[in-house]
Enzyme design. Structure first.
Site, PDB file in Angstrom:
ATOM      1  N   ARG A   1      45.116  45.913  33.902  1.00  0.00           N
ATOM      2  CA  ARG A   1      44.000  45.683  34.819  1.00  0.00           C
ATOM      3  C   ARG A   1      44.299  44.416  35.613  1.00  0.00           C
ATOM      4  O   ARG A   1      45.264  43.713  35.360  1.00  0.00           O
ATOM      5  CB  ARG A   1      42.642  45.628  34.093  1.00  0.00           C
TER       6      ARG A   1
ATOM      7  N   ARG B   1      41.379  53.887  40.101  1.00  0.00           N
ATOM      8  CA  ARG B   1      40.368  52.831  40.289  1.00  0.00           C
ATOM      9  C   ARG B   1      40.225  52.597  41.801  1.00  0.00           C
ATOM     10  O   ARG B   1      41.218  52.383  42.482  1.00  0.00           O
ATOM     11  CB  ARG B   1      40.782  51.526  39.583  1.00  0.00           C
TER      12      ARG B   1
ATOM     13  N   GLN C   1      36.615  40.121  29.823  1.00  0.00           N
ATOM     14  CA  GLN C   1      37.968  39.693  30.241  1.00  0.00           C
ATOM     15  C   GLN C   1      38.108  38.171  30.159  1.00  0.00           C
ATOM     16  O   GLN C   1      39.208  37.664  29.975  1.00  0.00           O
ATOM     17  CB  GLN C   1      38.249  40.151  31.681  1.00  0.00           C
TER      18      GLN C   1
ATOM     19  N   ASP D   1      39.697  41.433  44.322  1.00  0.00           N
ATOM     20  CA  ASP D   1      40.173  42.825  44.281  1.00  0.00           C
ATOM     21  C   ASP D   1      40.377  43.397  45.669  1.00  0.00           C
ATOM     22  O   ASP D   1      41.177  44.319  45.856  1.00  0.00           O
ATOM     23  CB  ASP D   1      39.191  43.696  43.497  1.00  0.00           C
TER      24      ASP D   1
ATOM     25  N   ASN E   1      35.147  41.097  43.942  1.00  0.00           N
ATOM     26  CA  ASN E   1      35.782  40.637  42.696  1.00  0.00           C
ATOM     27  C   ASN E   1      34.861  41.029  41.543  1.00  0.00           C
ATOM     28  O   ASN E   1      33.788  41.594  41.753  1.00  0.00           O
ATOM     29  CB  ASN E   1      36.038  39.126  42.746  1.00  0.00           C
ATOM     30  N   LYS E   2      35.292  40.731  40.335  1.00  0.00           N
ATOM     31  CA  LYS E   2      34.567  41.146  39.130  1.00  0.00           C
ATOM     32  C   LYS E   2      33.078  40.848  39.234  1.00  0.00           C
ATOM     33  O   LYS E   2      32.680  39.770  39.686  1.00  0.00           O
ATOM     34  CB  LYS E   2      35.186  40.419  37.921  1.00  0.00           C
TER      35      LYS E   2
HETATM   36  O1  MRU Z   1      38.144  45.211  36.057  1.00  0.00           O
HETATM   37  P1  MRU Z   1      39.316  44.268  36.103  1.00  0.00           P
HETATM   38  O2  MRU Z   1      39.550  43.549  34.822  1.00  0.00           O
HETATM   39  O3  MRU Z   1      40.558  44.941  36.643  1.00  0.00           O
HETATM   40  O4  MRU Z   1      38.874  43.182  37.188  1.00  0.00           O
HETATM   41  C1  MRU Z   1      39.770  42.158  37.507  1.00  0.00           C
HETATM   42  C2  MRU Z   1      39.235  41.186  38.498  1.00  0.00           C
HETATM   43  O5  MRU Z   1      38.139  41.313  38.984  1.00  0.00           O
HETATM   44  C3  MRU Z   1      40.182  40.106  38.938  1.00  0.00           C
HETATM   45  O6  MRU Z   1      39.489  38.938  39.233  1.00  0.00           O
HETATM   46  C4  MRU Z   1      40.928  40.569  40.195  1.00  0.00           C
HETATM   47  O7  MRU Z   1      41.481  41.842  40.018  1.00  0.00           O
HETATM   48  C5  MRU Z   1      42.005  39.624  40.577  1.00  0.00           C
HETATM   49  S1  MRU Z   1      43.323  39.596  39.410  1.00  0.00           S
HETATM   50  C6  MRU Z   1      44.501  38.527  39.978  1.00  0.00           C
END
Ligand code: MRU
Length: 340
Positions: A44, A85, A189, A230, A240-241
């Site tokens: 991820r 995704r 995470q 993202d 982003n997350k």
């Molecule tokens: O759902 P995830 O764990 O893939 O989400 C990850 C994030 O939101 C990160 O902050 C983003 O992908 C940047 S990773 C360098």
């Protein structure tokens, strides 16, 4: 420990669903297994899933080699990989790069060229993160107490990390005094991965729950916020997350700089604003449960968006592998990302 690598004709994926208690690898030569690993978040983080996707297209090209409708089958597999995704643009970016190679090649050349491309994407990602780290440090003139969300570290990339790349470089230069890591519900995470990753490298880190961020800001314990991305669209709006947007609003209220760190492959200039970004909705059980244990009534109605969008106006600067974007607006973004 590597996030993912290719050896002996197989992709080795560190299974992040098992961290921090177990360090095991998923080892596979099947592109469908890579799709599954991306879906369950065994691999991820936007850049890491881009790398995994590139190797997955290669594995499909090996599987179908010599068959009729060879290119059609690779393209169908590529679309399956792309659909795993929807929000992180690095995934589509890597798939498109792979597909654009096909036209100039004859069938026999395809697998070796796709493998070379995947290797290049992996190596380039690592180098870009180190540059992001270097550029990030130019923003600091004294040791920082940084707050971060989710995991934008080595585990989310080919290595070194984006937001945690800034953390790592700042640590090396004596410009870091503490990292506050949000635990990052629903899938943790932050607590499972960021805290584990920073502790493994002896970087000072303090775990907080997501709802403790405002408290620490009000107490003067946070000098800046650094997060990954993202997808960053043309006007600078950034997905982003889930929970990142909350932090940006809190940062504005407390007059704390809010930084996004991302490589050029995370920019999507085909979209003009953040409302156009597709936000992944995930399984309700991720919210009803914590690590397999039910923490709500079994059939509770749930909303589970995996990402949110922070408007450009709340972002102090974007730290890229090509320099710092500040102020964050379309003109600055196109100048730095598109034309360089
Ligand atoms: O759902 P995830 O764990 O893939 O989400 C990850 C994030 O939101 C990160 O902050 C983003 O992908 C940047 S990773 C360098």
């Amino acid at each position: 420990m590597k996030t993912l690598y290719f050896a002996d004709q197989a992709l080795h994926i560190l299974d992040q669903t098992k961290l921090p208690s177990e360090e095991t690898y998923i080892v596979t030569s099947e592109y469908r297994d890579v799709c599954r690993a991306i879906k369950i978040l065994a691999v991820r983080g936007a850049p890491a899933i881009g790398v995994a996707a590139a190797y997955a297209v290669y594995l499909a090209s090996v599987e179908y080699a010599g068959q009729t409708e060879y290119r059609k089958k690779i393209k169908e597999a590529a679309e399956e990989i792309r659909a795993t995704r929807p929000t992180a643009v690095n995934l589509s970016w890597a798939v498109d790069k792979a597909l654009s190679l096909l036209d100039g090649l004859n069938d026999e050349e395809i697998p070796q060229e796709l493998l070379a491309l995947a290797d290049d994407i992996l190596e380039e990602d690592m180098a870009m993160n180190q540059r992001i780290g270097e550029y990030g440090c130019t923003l600091f003139n004294k040791p920082q107490k940084m707050l971060t969300h989710c995991n934008a570290g080595a585990l989310a990339t080919a290595g070194y990390g984006t937001a945690l790349g800034v953390v790592r470089s700042a640590h090396k230069k004596g410009l870091l005094s503490m990292v506050y890591a949000d635990e990052t519900r629903p899938l943790l995470q932050g607590s499972r991965l960021t805290v584990y990753e920073l502790m493994s490298d002896d970087i000072p880190v303090t775990l907080i729950t997501d709802n403790m961020a405002a408290y620490h800001m009000a107490k003067g314990l946070v000098d800046c916020i650094v997060v990954g991305a993202d997808r960053i669209v043309a006007n600078g709006d950034t997905a982003n997350k889930i929970g990142t947007y909350n932090l940006a609003i809190l940062a504005k209220y407390h007059r704390i700089p809010f930084y996004v760190a991302a490589p050029y492959s995370t920019f999507d200039l085909s979209l003009s604003e953040g409302t156009q970004i597709e936000i992944e909705q995930r399984d309700p059980d991720e919210v009803r449960m914590v690590q397999g244990m039910l923490v709500s009534p079994e059939h509770a109605t749930v909303s589970n968006p995996a990402f949110d969008v922070t408007p450009a106006g709340l972002i102090t600067a974007i730290i890229t592998d090509r320099g710092i974007i500040q102020p964050v607006n379309e003109e600055m973004i196109r100048k730095l990302v598109h034309e360089s």
